[in-house]
Design a protein around this motif. Sequence first.
Motif, PDB file in Angstrom:
ATOM      1  N   ALA A  92       2.780   2.850  -8.489  1.00 55.71           N
ATOM      2  CA  ALA A  92       2.071   1.950  -7.582  1.00 55.71           C
ATOM      3  C   ALA A  92       2.263   0.523  -8.059  1.00 55.71           C
ATOM      4  O   ALA A  92       2.688   0.267  -9.182  1.00 55.71           O
ATOM      5  N   SER A  93       1.921  -0.406  -7.179  1.00 58.04           N
ATOM      6  CA  SER A  93       1.952  -1.816  -7.558  1.00 58.04           C
ATOM      7  C   SER A  93       0.527  -2.253  -7.887  1.00 58.04           C
ATOM      8  O   SER A  93      -0.436  -1.516  -7.665  1.00 58.04           O
ATOM      9  N   SER A  95      -1.232  -4.376  -6.375  1.00 55.80           N
ATOM     10  CA  SER A  95      -2.043  -4.518  -5.164  1.00 55.80           C
ATOM     11  C   SER A  95      -2.603  -3.183  -4.653  1.00 55.80           C
ATOM     12  O   SER A  95      -3.521  -3.176  -3.841  1.00 55.80           O
ATOM     13  N   ASP A  96      -2.074  -2.060  -5.124  1.00 54.71           N
ATOM     14  CA  ASP A  96      -2.568  -0.746  -4.705  1.00 54.71           C
ATOM     15  C   ASP A  96      -3.817  -0.301  -5.464  1.00 54.71           C
ATOM     16  O   ASP A  96      -4.438   0.700  -5.099  1.00 54.71           O
ATOM     17  N   GLN A  98      -6.870  -1.634  -5.812  1.00 55.39           N
ATOM     18  CA  GLN A  98      -8.141  -1.708  -5.074  1.00 55.39           C
ATOM     19  C   GLN A  98      -8.301  -0.510  -4.151  1.00 55.39           C
ATOM     20  O   GLN A  98      -9.372   0.108  -4.108  1.00 55.39           O
ATOM     21  N   GLN A  99      -7.258  -0.170  -3.419  1.00 52.70           N
ATOM     22  CA  GLN A  99      -7.325   0.981  -2.517  1.00 52.70           C
ATOM     23  C   GLN A  99      -7.565   2.268  -3.295  1.00 52.70           C
ATOM     24  O   GLN A  99      -8.323   3.129  -2.864  1.00 52.70           O
ATOM     25  N   PHE A 100      -6.933   2.395  -4.450  1.00 50.99           N
ATOM     26  CA  PHE A 100      -7.118   3.567  -5.303  1.00 50.99           C
ATOM     27  C   PHE A 100      -8.581   3.700  -5.725  1.00 50.99           C
ATOM     28  O   PHE A 100      -9.165   4.788  -5.660  1.00 50.99           O
ATOM     29  N   GLU A 103     -10.760   4.777  -2.747  1.00 47.90           N
ATOM     30  CA  GLU A 103     -10.561   6.190  -2.423  1.00 47.90           C
ATOM     31  C   GLU A 103     -11.260   7.094  -3.434  1.00 47.90           C
ATOM     32  O   GLU A 103     -11.842   8.121  -3.066  1.00 47.90           O
ATOM     33  N   GLU A 137      -7.421  -7.050 -10.623  1.00 52.36           N
ATOM     34  CA  GLU A 137      -7.605  -6.217  -9.436  1.00 52.36           C
ATOM     35  C   GLU A 137      -8.866  -5.358  -9.546  1.00 52.36           C
ATOM     36  O   GLU A 137      -9.550  -5.126  -8.551  1.00 52.36           O
TER      37      GLU A 137
END
Length: 160
Positions: A92-93, A95-96, A98-100, A103, A137
């Motif tokens: 992942a980068s 920026s991913d 926060q979404q992680f 979830e 992040e």
Amino acid sequence: MSKFKKKGDGGTPAISTASLPDIVFMLLFFFMVVTVMRDTSLKVQNVLPYANQTEKLDKKDLVMYIYAGKPSERYQQQYGTEARIQLNDKYASVSDIQQFIFEERQSKREELVPYLTTALKVDQETNMGLVSDIKQELRKAEALKINYTTKQGNSLANYE
């Protein structure tokens, strides 16, 4: 004189083993169902640094793991040798992250969300710039409980 003779004591009766295969298969089935397999397979090199003042986490199910390090030899052809981030089973980068986190919070019960901890498993060769980006992040996602995973030992061994 009696017409009937008493039998002598025949001893204890033999234990019946007829149900033994049923019990064995029931135990086998039980352990197959309750055994937890590995959640993620590492795609990054992860030689953890040493630390001499460590504490063990109480509940591992309330921990979200973020791995950082160079891709392992198997993935270096595809992803290069620059340090990368792994979330669950995929690269992942930054920026991913926060979404992680969002979830992972959604997958837990509401009353457990305040107790979630983010564990950083960072390879000792990874530069601090990537770790700093990850921490930024995590601040944006309001995941402020951070744990740095290390190996127990003398911290001077990190310089060797």
